[in-house]
Design a protein around this motif. Structure first.
Motif, short mmCIF file in Angstrom:
data_model
loop_
_atom_site.label_atom_id
_atom_site.label_comp_id
_atom_site.label_asym_id
_atom_site.label_seq_id
_atom_site.Cartn_x
_atom_site.Cartn_y
_atom_site.Cartn_z
N LYS A 135 0.83 -1.19 0.00
CA LYS A 135 0.00 0.00 0.00
C LYS A 135 0.87 1.25 0.00
CE LYS A 135 -3.78 -2.20 2.49
NZ LYS A 135 -4.64 -2.16 3.69
N GLU A 186 0.41 4.03 1.51
CA GLU A 186 0.51 4.70 2.81
C GLU A 186 1.47 4.03 3.77
OE1 GLU A 186 -3.34 2.27 2.55
OE2 GLU A 186 -2.23 3.76 1.36
N THR A 187 1.94 2.79 3.40
CA THR A 187 2.91 2.12 4.27
C THR A 187 4.35 2.48 3.94
OG1 THR A 187 2.92 0.22 2.78
CG2 THR A 187 1.32 0.19 4.59
N ARG A 188 4.56 3.26 2.91
CA ARG A 188 5.93 3.64 2.53
C ARG A 188 6.44 4.78 3.43
NH1 ARG A 188 4.87 3.78 -4.03
NH2 ARG A 188 4.22 1.58 -4.22
N TRP A 208 -1.27 -2.50 13.07
CA TRP A 208 -0.66 -2.73 11.75
C TRP A 208 -0.23 -4.18 11.57
CZ3 TRP A 208 3.00 2.15 11.30
CH2 TRP A 208 2.21 3.29 11.04
N GLN A 221 -1.70 -6.76 8.78
CA GLN A 221 -0.85 -7.48 7.84
C GLN A 221 -1.07 -8.99 7.91
OE1 GLN A 221 3.19 -6.27 8.54
NE2 GLN A 221 2.93 -4.28 7.48
#
Length: 303
Positions: free
Chosen positions: A104, A106-108, A163, A167
């Motif tokens: 995703k 937004e996870t970077r 989170w 996952q």
């Protein structure tokens, strides 16, 4: 397609046999002195026309069989292409699902630099004492002024835990989707194998039908050959009968002509006699014309 080789050999052998028979019949006509003297052999021409029609029907059946084979091969190719397209589609869908679940944006780490909602999410320079943007250079918060440290750390730990759970859930869903895709692919392969076996069965039935048609064709050929021999014998007898009828009619015509000549002679004699009789009556019988005295003697008495 393995049955096409023996079938082609049978058809070529049948064609060779037909050419050999036609050559023998042609040789017999050419070396027959009676046929050369009279002229064209109509029976042979009719036989050639029949054989030509039979050959055209066989060629038409051959073309239809090849067209059927081509349609069947096209169908198999379409099935294989459809299976390849489905496999490619499944792989692309799995890749998209993996990127959606595990990659995703937004996870970077650099997402905050490219976040399209950054302006909406932006806050004033100082909201509270625990504002992470209050750096030393900003002079919005100084050392020792962070009163919400314990609450911030607790929030961060809770966020990390959520989170991690998310996952794990996404990974579990991805494995379930992969298992479902594998099951669907196995069902597709089973159905495709079934269709291929069905096509092979139909091909075997078609080959058997062609063999049966070939046997029937040979039987019909033999029957037609016998029929042509019977027709030739019948034509010979009919020709003899026609010749006898012609001789009888000529004899009758000669007799009728002789009878007509006799009648003509008789009519001529009778005409001469009638003319002589008329001359006699005119000159002898009708020459005395009655006078008034002849008519006056009648009706003079009661008797």
């Amino acid at each position: 397609m393995s049955g096409l080789g023996p079938q082609r050999e049978l058809e070529e052998a049948a064609a060779l046999e037909r050419r050999r028979r036609r050559e023998l019949m042609r040789r017999e006509r050419i070396f027959n002195a009676r046929t050369r003297t009279i002229g064209i052999d109509k029976d042979a021409l009719d036989a050639q026309v029949k054989e030509r029609k039979i050959q055209e029907a066989a060629e038409k059946a051959e073309h239809e069989r090849f067209a059927h084979d081509m349609k069947k091969n096209d169908k198999l190719m379409c099935l294989l292409e459809e299976r390849q397209k489905n496999e490619t589609k499944d792989l692309n869908r799995a890749l998209v699902e993996f990127q959606k679940n595990f990659q995703k944006p937004e996870t970077r780490r650099e997402f905050d630099l490219n976040d399209p909602q950054a302006l909406k999410k932006d806050r004033p320079a100082r909201v509270s004492d625990d504002d992470p943007r209050c750096t030393i250079s900003g002079m919005q918060k100084f050392m020792g002024e962070d009163l919400n440290y314990d609450q911030r750390m607790k929030f961060q730990k809770e966020q990390l835990r959520e989170w991690s759970l998310q996952q794990q859930k996404d990974c579990k869903n991805a494995l379930a989707d992969q298992k479902l895709a594998d099951d669907l692919y196995d069902k597709f392969r089973v159905e495709l194998d079934r269709k291929i076996m069905e096509e092979q069965r139909k091909e075997e039935e078609s080959r058997r039908a062609v063999c049966t048609a070939t046997k029937n064709f040979n039987r019909i050929q033999r029957a037609r050959e016998q029929e042509r021999q019977r027709d030739a014998e019948w034509d010979r007898q009919r020709l003899q009968a026609a010749r006898a009828q012609l001789l009888w009619e000529r004899h009758q015509q000669r007799q009728n002509q002789e009878q007509r000549r006799g009648l003509d002679v008789l009519n001529s004699v009778l005409s001469q006699e009638q003319k002589a009789k008329n001359i006699y009556l005119k000159e002898e019988e009708y020459s005395n014309i009655p006078t008034d005295e002849f008519y006056a003697q009648f009706n003079t008495t009661t008797r």
